[in-house]
Design a protein around this motif. Sequence first.
Motif, PDB file in Angstrom:
ATOM      1  N   ASN A   1       1.083   2.441 -11.636  1.00 57.91           N
ATOM      2  CA  ASN A   1       0.133   3.117 -10.745  1.00 57.91           C
ATOM      3  C   ASN A   1       0.752   4.413 -10.215  1.00 57.91           C
ATOM      4  OD1 ASN A   1       1.705   2.444  -8.402  1.00 57.91           O
ATOM      5  ND2 ASN A   1       0.877   0.369  -8.517  1.00 57.91           N
TER       6      ASN A   1
ATOM      7  N   ALA B   1       4.695   1.329  -1.226  1.00 62.25           N
ATOM      8  CA  ALA B   1       5.056   0.955  -2.595  1.00 62.25           C
ATOM      9  C   ALA B   1       6.001   1.958  -3.260  1.00 62.25           C
ATOM     10  CB  ALA B   1       3.793   0.777  -3.437  1.00 62.25           C
TER      11      ALA B   1
ATOM     12  N   LYS C   1       8.512  -8.817  -7.693  1.00 60.93           N
ATOM     13  CA  LYS C   1       7.296  -8.128  -8.077  1.00 60.93           C
ATOM     14  C   LYS C   1       7.701  -6.809  -8.717  1.00 60.93           C
ATOM     15  CE  LYS C   1       2.820  -8.544  -6.108  1.00 60.93           C
ATOM     16  NZ  LYS C   1       1.949  -8.461  -4.970  1.00 60.93           N
TER      17      LYS C   1
ATOM     18  N   PHE D   1       2.711   9.971   1.870  1.00 57.36           N
ATOM     19  CA  PHE D   1       1.457   9.401   1.382  1.00 57.36           C
ATOM     20  C   PHE D   1       0.397   9.520   2.488  1.00 57.36           C
ATOM     21  CE2 PHE D   1      -0.186   5.309  -0.959  1.00 57.36           C
ATOM     22  CZ  PHE D   1      -1.494   5.798  -0.916  1.00 57.36           C
TER      23      PHE D   1
ATOM     24  N   VAL E   1      10.558 -11.344 -12.503  1.00 51.46           N
ATOM     25  CA  VAL E   1       9.156 -11.048 -12.144  1.00 51.46           C
ATOM     26  C   VAL E   1       8.255 -12.136 -12.706  1.00 51.46           C
ATOM     27  CG1 VAL E   1       7.226  -9.437 -12.485  1.00 51.46           C
ATOM     28  CG2 VAL E   1       9.506  -8.540 -11.999  1.00 51.46           C
TER      29      VAL E   1
ATOM     30  N   ARG F   1       8.078 -15.160 -10.919  1.00 48.37           N
ATOM     31  CA  ARG F   1       7.495 -14.890  -9.597  1.00 48.37           C
ATOM     32  C   ARG F   1       8.533 -14.822  -8.477  1.00 48.37           C
ATOM     33  NH1 ARG F   1       1.931 -15.404  -9.812  1.00 48.37           N
ATOM     34  NH2 ARG F   1       1.238 -16.137 -11.828  1.00 48.37           N
TER      35      ARG F   1
ATOM     36  N   MET G   1       7.246  -3.443  -8.620  1.00 47.18           N
ATOM     37  CA  MET G   1       6.588  -2.490  -7.724  1.00 47.18           C
ATOM     38  C   MET G   1       6.175  -1.246  -8.512  1.00 47.18           C
ATOM     39  SD  MET G   1       6.549  -4.308  -5.160  1.00 47.18           S
ATOM     40  CE  MET G   1       5.813  -3.291  -3.887  1.00 47.18           C
ATOM     41  N   GLY G   2       5.027  -0.668  -8.114  1.00 48.94           N
ATOM     42  CA  GLY G   2       4.514   0.492  -8.852  1.00 48.94           C
ATOM     43  C   GLY G   2       3.688   0.090 -10.053  1.00 48.94           C
TER      44      GLY G   2
ATOM     45  N   GLY H   1       0.292  -2.379 -11.355  1.00 47.07           N
ATOM     46  CA  GLY H   1      -0.878  -3.147 -10.917  1.00 47.07           C
ATOM     47  C   GLY H   1      -1.735  -2.360  -9.952  1.00 47.07           C
TER      48      GLY H   1
ATOM     49  N   ASP I   1       2.251   5.191  -7.705  1.00 45.80           N
ATOM     50  CA  ASP I   1       3.524   5.133  -6.991  1.00 45.80           C
ATOM     51  C   ASP I   1       4.729   4.939  -7.896  1.00 45.80           C
ATOM     52  OD1 ASP I   1       2.577   5.479  -4.394  1.00 45.80           O
ATOM     53  OD2 ASP I   1       1.778   3.445  -4.437  1.00 45.80           O
TER      54      ASP I   1
ATOM     55  N   LEU J   1      -1.705  -5.139 -16.146  1.00 43.71           N
ATOM     56  CA  LEU J   1      -0.872  -4.453 -15.147  1.00 43.71           C
ATOM     57  C   LEU J   1      -0.254  -3.205 -15.770  1.00 43.71           C
ATOM     58  CD1 LEU J   1       0.919  -7.620 -13.689  1.00 43.71           C
ATOM     59  CD2 LEU J   1      -0.986  -6.361 -12.685  1.00 43.71           C
TER      60      LEU J   1
ATOM     61  N   TYR K   1       3.115 -10.966 -20.248  1.00 47.42           N
ATOM     62  CA  TYR K   1       2.776 -11.253 -18.844  1.00 47.42           C
ATOM     63  C   TYR K   1       1.955 -10.110 -18.253  1.00 47.42           C
ATOM     64  CZ  TYR K   1       3.398 -11.913 -13.800  1.00 47.42           C
ATOM     65  OH  TYR K   1       3.166 -12.053 -12.452  1.00 47.42           O
ATOM     66  N   PHE K   2       2.431  -8.876 -18.495  1.00 47.50           N
ATOM     67  CA  PHE K   2       1.783  -7.701 -17.907  1.00 47.50           C
ATOM     68  C   PHE K   2       0.518  -7.327 -18.680  1.00 47.50           C
ATOM     69  CE2 PHE K   2       6.246  -7.670 -16.877  1.00 47.50           C
ATOM     70  CZ  PHE K   2       6.224  -7.506 -15.508  1.00 47.50           C
TER      71      PHE K   2
ATOM     72  N   ARG L   1      -2.407  -9.624 -17.781  1.00 49.28           N
ATOM     73  CA  ARG L   1      -2.926  -9.394 -16.426  1.00 49.28           C
ATOM     74  C   ARG L   1      -3.392  -7.959 -16.212  1.00 49.28           C
ATOM     75  NH1 ARG L   1       0.696 -13.273 -16.394  1.00 49.28           N
ATOM     76  NH2 ARG L   1       0.368 -15.094 -15.067  1.00 49.28           N
TER      77      ARG L   1
ATOM     78  N   HIS M   1       0.869  -1.192   0.000  1.00 48.76           N
ATOM     79  CA  HIS M   1       0.000   0.000   0.000  1.00 48.76           C
ATOM     80  C   HIS M   1       0.899   1.232   0.000  1.00 48.76           C
ATOM     81  CE1 HIS M   1      -3.349   2.533   0.630  1.00 48.76           C
ATOM     82  NE2 HIS M   1      -3.681   2.247   1.877  1.00 48.76           N
TER      83      HIS M   1
ATOM     84  N   ARG N   1      -7.740  -1.251 -14.111  1.00 48.28           N
ATOM     85  CA  ARG N   1      -7.304  -2.364 -14.950  1.00 48.28           C
ATOM     86  C   ARG N   1      -6.949  -1.862 -16.341  1.00 48.28           C
ATOM     87  NH1 ARG N   1      -5.792  -6.211 -11.380  1.00 48.28           N
ATOM     88  NH2 ARG N   1      -7.450  -6.600  -9.892  1.00 48.28           N
TER      89      ARG N   1
HETATM   90  N1  CMC Z   1       4.263  -7.461 -10.488  1.00 52.31           N
HETATM   91  C1  CMC Z   1       4.120  -8.705 -10.985  1.00 52.31           C
HETATM   92  N2  CMC Z   1       2.960  -9.367 -11.029  1.00 52.31           N
HETATM   93  C2  CMC Z   1       1.885  -8.755 -10.538  1.00 52.31           C
HETATM   94  C3  CMC Z   1       1.947  -7.449  -9.985  1.00 52.31           C
HETATM   95  C4  CMC Z   1       3.190  -6.805  -9.979  1.00 52.31           C
HETATM   96  N3  CMC Z   1       3.312  -5.575  -9.487  1.00 52.31           N
HETATM   97  N4  CMC Z   1       0.716  -7.080  -9.571  1.00 52.31           N
HETATM   98  C5  CMC Z   1      -0.100  -8.107  -9.835  1.00 52.31           C
HETATM   99  N5  CMC Z   1       0.606  -9.130 -10.419  1.00 52.31           N
HETATM  100  C6  CMC Z   1       0.060 -10.395 -10.914  1.00 52.31           C
HETATM  101  C7  CMC Z   1      -0.274 -11.322  -9.766  1.00 52.31           C
HETATM  102  O1  CMC Z   1       0.819 -12.157  -9.456  1.00 52.31           O
HETATM  103  C8  CMC Z   1      -1.443 -12.089 -10.336  1.00 52.31           C
HETATM  104  O2  CMC Z   1      -0.943 -13.043 -11.260  1.00 52.31           O
HETATM  105  P1  CMC Z   1      -1.678 -14.496 -11.381  1.00 52.31           P
HETATM  106  O3  CMC Z   1      -3.102 -14.207 -11.756  1.00 52.31           O
HETATM  107  O4  CMC Z   1      -0.902 -15.225 -12.423  1.00 52.31           O
HETATM  108  O5  CMC Z   1      -1.552 -15.123 -10.017  1.00 52.31           O
HETATM  109  C9  CMC Z   1      -2.188 -11.050 -11.178  1.00 52.31           C
HETATM  110  O6  CMC Z   1      -1.184 -10.096 -11.563  1.00 52.31           O
HETATM  111  C10 CMC Z   1      -3.315 -10.344 -10.441  1.00 52.31           C
HETATM  112  O7  CMC Z   1      -2.766  -9.693  -9.298  1.00 52.31           O
HETATM  113  P2  CMC Z   1      -3.399  -9.709  -7.838  1.00 52.31           P
HETATM  114  O8  CMC Z   1      -2.278  -9.806  -6.850  1.00 52.31           O
HETATM  115  O9  CMC Z   1      -4.499 -10.707  -7.777  1.00 52.31           O
HETATM  116  O10 CMC Z   1      -4.024  -8.260  -7.795  1.00 52.31           O
HETATM  117  P3  CMC Z   1      -4.538  -7.538  -6.503  1.00 52.31           P
HETATM  118  O11 CMC Z   1      -5.659  -6.686  -6.954  1.00 52.31           O
HETATM  119  O12 CMC Z   1      -4.779  -8.487  -5.386  1.00 52.31           O
HETATM  120  O13 CMC Z   1      -3.269  -6.649  -6.067  1.00 52.31           O
HETATM  121  C11 CMC Z   1      -1.734  -4.880  -5.921  1.00 52.31           C
HETATM  122  C12 CMC Z   1      -3.121  -5.313  -6.381  1.00 52.31           C
HETATM  123  C13 CMC Z   1      -1.613  -3.354  -6.063  1.00 52.31           C
HETATM  124  C14 CMC Z   1      -1.538  -5.243  -4.429  1.00 52.31           C
HETATM  125  C15 CMC Z   1      -0.670  -5.600  -6.761  1.00 52.31           C
HETATM  126  O14 CMC Z   1      -0.834  -5.268  -8.135  1.00 52.31           O
HETATM  127  C16 CMC Z   1       0.743  -5.310  -6.317  1.00 52.31           C
HETATM  128  O15 CMC Z   1       1.239  -5.973  -5.418  1.00 52.31           O
HETATM  129  N6  CMC Z   1       1.446  -4.298  -6.957  1.00 52.31           N
HETATM  130  C17 CMC Z   1       2.750  -3.913  -6.530  1.00 52.31           C
HETATM  131  C18 CMC Z   1       2.680  -3.025  -5.310  1.00 52.31           C
HETATM  132  C19 CMC Z   1       2.191  -1.626  -5.638  1.00 52.31           C
HETATM  133  O16 CMC Z   1       2.640  -0.996  -6.564  1.00 52.31           O
HETATM  134  N7  CMC Z   1       1.242  -1.130  -4.814  1.00 52.31           N
HETATM  135  C20 CMC Z   1       0.711   0.211  -4.946  1.00 52.31           C
HETATM  136  C21 CMC Z   1      -0.724   0.219  -5.359  1.00 52.31           C
HETATM  137  S1  CMC Z   1      -1.291   1.846  -5.813  1.00 52.31           S
HETATM  138  C22 CMC Z   1      -1.271   2.784  -4.363  1.00 52.31           C
HETATM  139  C23 CMC Z   1      -2.112   2.218  -3.276  1.00 52.31           C
HETATM  140  O17 CMC Z   1      -3.331   2.060  -3.475  1.00 52.31           O
HETATM  141  O18 CMC Z   1      -1.574   1.961  -2.199  1.00 52.31           O
END
Ligand code: CMC
Length: 397
Positions: free
Chosen positions: A329, A239, A269, A352, A263, A266, A271-272, A274, A331, A326, A320-321, A324, A236, A279
């Motif tokens: 975002n 990030a 990750k 933040f 990445v 797996r 970062m920044g 998804g 951050d 991705l 891959y991205f 999904r 959150h 979507r």
């Molecule tokens: N890098 C690689 N793979 C990813 C990423 C990523 N950043 N984000 C999602 N995926 C993959 C994930 O592994 C899954 O793959 P599969 O379906 O094959 O298992 C698929 O994409 C769907 O992801 P998810 O984890 O089910 O998505 P979620 O909605 O639960 O998670 C998220 C959203 C923001 C936690 C996640 O995208 C993530 O961890 N991103 C990186 C951290 C980040 O940048 N966070 C800041 C979010 S914006 C500011 C805020 O709101 O705080």
Amino acid sequence: TGLRLYDPGFQNTAVARSRITYIDGEAGILQYRGYDIEVLAEKSNFLEVSYLLIYGELPTARQFERFHHEVMHHTFVHHNLGQLMRSFNYDAHPMGMFISGISALSTFHPEANPALNGQDMYVNDARMRNKQIFRLLGKAPTLAAFAYRHRIGRPNNLPRNDLSYTANFLYMLDHLSEEEYTPHPVLVRALDVLFILHADHELNCSTAAMRHIGSSRVDPYSAVAGASAALYGPLHGGANEAVVRMLQEIGTVDQIPAFIEAVKARKKKLMGFGHRIYRNHDPRQKIIRRVANEVFEVVGQNPLLKVAQALEQAALKDDYFVKRKLYPNVDFLSGIVYHSLGVPLDYYPVLFALPRIAGWLAHWKESCEEPNGKIWRPRQVYVGEPRRDYVALEDRT
Ligand code: CMC
């Protein structure tokens, strides 16, 4: 009926009716109280946006003047709270200090405690709600600046109530020189826009935590401390810090393909990238890009930017991205802007949390005003052992 829907991570559960923020994740739309984020980022300022989020309408000139006055006249904190902040280890994480400082505020304002003044005090009394809103908005930047100054081993700067909200905050950080420091207007405006973009995002993890904790009718200082703790996590509010660490680890553009492979395997990750809701694209990204360029014109280019841009292009082309959905975002770039401003990495989540307090308070106020507001108490699906008999210690094998 006994029927329970299992929805891990609340992906499909609406737990509140809200009039604050509208998001269309497919179309990449973000609106506060019906106003597009792009328009607010261009024309408004953070304190006006805070008013809008909390009270539902843009203020008139008089209302804004009064709100500004009230918030800026609550910027000083009790001397003992300053002592508390100074008692942390020199290398304490600023977010830990910030959360503790916010939490401690409840002890300095005991009249804000519903345990003493009645559990419905915030439901019935708009004046008491406003008092805590002014105090939290006013004192949070001071505590945040205390955490920063302590971290770099310098004495605190007293708030300057004649400055704007963000200019005063930058003034209190005063990290650029030993002398009297006037924050650069471009940097003040950049921070103001970043604050506007981070002010609310409907029921993200920390705002949901704010509503959840607030539903027990605890005082808002404790609830904001809890929401700040939710924001502290790397998925959150942590990030933006994680993005810069990732870019530093990648180091040079030629290392990007190997990182992308890690990445996809797996092991890492990106970062920044998804988002639970967006979507397609994050509308805040485009605005941050503009802000970043304005900051770079003042402080010079950031070498991390080259790596970030190449990484973004490589990811956006990769199956891959794409599959999904991705995308970068908010951050992905905000961390680079903070890095360019010379802010230490572990301070980013504080930057933040500060503006998100406006959103938390808007949701808190809305939930106080809700008729039949109930304590949040989700159910679970029990998958443990069925009933069994206790076996005495000496009989266990
Ligand atoms: N890098 C690689 N793979 C990813 C990423 C990523 N950043 N984000 C999602 N995926 C993959 C994930 O592994 C899954 O793959 P599969 O379906 O094959 O298992 C698929 O994409 C769907 O992801 P998810 O984890 O089910 O998505 P979620 O909605 O639960 O998670 C998220 C959203 C923001 C936690 C996640 O995208 C993530 O961890 N991103 C990186 C951290 C980040 O940048 N966070 C800041 C979010 S914006 C500011 C805020 O709101 O705080």
